[in-house]
Design an enzyme around this catalytic site. Structure first.
Site, mmCIF file in Angstrom:
data_model
loop_
_atom_site.group_PDB
_atom_site.id
_atom_site.type_symbol
_atom_site.label_atom_id
_atom_site.label_comp_id
_atom_site.label_asym_id
_atom_site.label_seq_id
_atom_site.Cartn_x
_atom_site.Cartn_y
_atom_site.Cartn_z
ATOM 1 N N GLY A 1 48.576 -17.449 66.565
ATOM 2 C CA GLY A 1 48.412 -17.190 67.984
ATOM 3 C C GLY A 1 47.581 -15.956 68.251
ATOM 4 O O GLY A 1 46.986 -15.359 67.348
ATOM 5 N N GLY B 1 46.899 -12.100 69.199
ATOM 6 C CA GLY B 1 47.559 -10.807 69.076
ATOM 7 C C GLY B 1 47.494 -10.208 67.689
ATOM 8 O O GLY B 1 47.170 -10.887 66.705
ATOM 9 N N ILE C 1 49.858 -9.062 65.631
ATOM 10 C CA ILE C 1 50.803 -9.501 64.601
ATOM 11 C C ILE C 1 50.311 -10.775 63.937
ATOM 12 O O ILE C 1 50.303 -10.883 62.701
ATOM 13 C CB ILE C 1 52.205 -9.716 65.202
ATOM 14 N N GLU D 1 45.007 -23.794 67.613
ATOM 15 C CA GLU D 1 44.448 -23.757 68.969
ATOM 16 C C GLU D 1 43.300 -22.763 69.040
ATOM 17 O O GLU D 1 42.228 -23.050 69.575
ATOM 18 C CB GLU D 1 45.569 -23.356 69.918
ATOM 19 N N GLY E 1 49.633 -22.558 74.221
ATOM 20 C CA GLY E 1 49.971 -23.583 73.237
ATOM 21 C C GLY E 1 51.192 -23.266 72.405
ATOM 22 O O GLY E 1 51.468 -23.964 71.425
#
Length: 435
Positions: A216, A218, A220, A239, A337
């Site tokens: 995703g 970010g 992290i 995604e 997502g």
């Protein structure tokens, strides 16, 4: 007439092109790394001539004048993903936000946005007059085109040419074309501190060789990507394609040879990152760009054996609910997502879904707060339901909550919190009768 002549006939300045927009129109301007900035700016310059024009957008990284109070009456906006610009619009009462899973973006296009004018940033045309939708547009710009009766193209030599499906538009499909070589939006890599390094390590050790990855947005998630440098034969079905994934491809860690869906190809809906990333995806046939309806469909995600989904959150409560986009009435991003991949990864053979967050956050005023909360503050939206959540990770460990009954789940969640907050969380859990 050959396409080059058609191109010349349709070529206009941004100021000339936007004269096709009328009061009451609904105008899509793009998203993230594929926004037609010059057309948007030229449209705002006509504000005194226009009333009730709705601007449609998502993950908009700059504050355009449409988002400011002085645009009221002339423009309003609708967003499916709150970026920096969209957050300003929400605060100013200029932006309506719509929460939607990206796998269902067609619903947003057809029932919420309903564009009748489309501004698309595209690459220069190829030898046949086709222009690529660039780093972001393949994700759903074809749906917008289906709705729009008027199409304006902003040709940008910095926009990469990508391969896949629904990835291009022909000059004959445009009303006008303009040229503007804007720089694409870049996201710098955030520094990885010891806390994030420890947190990402808990996840990395649970990812096997040969796994297929989704990361995703970010720091992290990116740290997890860089932490996989010693793995072998990884694949990508994601995604968003990021810089860390690019580095895994360049280094040979990602081969896509053990994927069970679209073997040999990195599959993605869009790319957001550095200039190096945009150069990397340009004319790169190893990367297959596809719309959200395919990439984010949980049933399609589940076709990848050993699918590993890594997403981040702002907070997790003692029930295991995840707040990743709106906390205490402040819309920060969107559902996006996350739920698509949380569900799809767990449906896959050998798949795992991870929600990652640091245990604490330091506010702007210097005060520290726990991200593990007994319950969310008023105005918080639950992004991912407790019944969907599988692994949750902080710097204090990584736990599979789905395998635990409620009593054990609460204890495990408290164990992921910073030690300074564990006693308070335990007391709150007892007050709630969940411990």
């Amino acid at each position: 007439m050959e396409w080059k002549k058609i191109y010349e006939v349709k070529r206009r300045t941004p100021e000339e092109a936007v004269k096709l927009v009328r009061s009451g129109d609904r105008v899509f301007i793009g998203s993230a790394s594929s926004i037609a900035w010059k057309l948007a700016e030229a449209l705002y310059a006509r504000r005194d001539e226009l009333e009730n024009v709705v601007i449609l957008h998502g993950l908009t990284p700059r504050v355009l004048p449409f988002f400011l109070p002085e645009a009221k009456g002339h423009f309003s906006t609708i967003s499916y993903f709150a970026g920096f610009g969209g957050r300003a619009g929400i605060q100013n009462g200029q932006t309506q936000f719509t929460s939607i899973h990206l796998s269902e973006i067609r619903t947003w296009c057809h029932e919420v946005a309903r564009p009748n004018v489309a501004f698309f940033e595209v690459s220069p045309p190829d030898e046949n007059g086709y222009m690529s939708y660039g780093a972001f547009g393949t994700s759903f710009h074809d749906y917008v085109k289906e709705q729009a009766g008027t199409v304006l193209l902003q040709v940008n030599r910095n926009a990469p040419r990508v391969f896949g499906e629904n990835n291009r538009i022909h000059i004959t499909e445009a009303d006008y074309v303009t040229e503007a070589d804007d720089e694409l939006w870049e996201i710098p890599d955030l520094p990885v501190d010891d806390t994030i390094r420890t947190l990402s390590g808990h996840i990395v050790e649970l990812i096997p060789d040969g796994a297929t990855l989704q990361l995703g947005l970010g720091g992290i998630a990116n740290a997890v990507g860089y932490g996989l440098k010693d793995h072998n034969d990884l694949g990508i079905h994601t995604e968003m394609l990021s810089d860390s994934m690019m580095e895994l491809m360049k280094s040979g860690v990602v081969t896509n040879q053990r994927k069970t869906y679209m073997k040999g190809r990195t599959v993605t809906a869009f790319a957001v990152g550095s200039r190096k990333l945009y150069d990397f995806i340009d004319h790169n046939e190893d990367i297959y760009f596809a719309p959200y309806y395919r990439v984010n469909d949980p049933a399609v995600i589940a076709k990848n054996d050993n699918m590993m989904s890594i997403n981040t959150a702002m907070a997790v409560d003692l029930y295991g609910q995840v707040a990743a986009d709106c906390l205490a009435g402040h819309q920060q991003s969107a559902t996006g997502g996350q739920v698509d991949f949380v569900r799809g990864a767990q449906m896959a053979k050998g798949g795992k879904s991870f929600i990652a967050l640091t245990s604490t956050l330091t506010r702007k005023d210097g005060r520290r707060m726990s991200r593990i909360m007994p319950y969310f503050p008023p105005g918080t939206a639950v992004t991912t339901a407790r019944s969907d959540v599988q692994y949750v990770a902080t710097e204090y460990g990584c736990v599979n909550l789905k395998a635990l009954p409620m009593y054990e789940r609460v204890k495990a969640i408290i164990g992921l919190a910073h030690p300074d907050y564990r006693d308070e969380l335990t007391d709150k859990a007892k007050e709630l009768h969940i411990l």
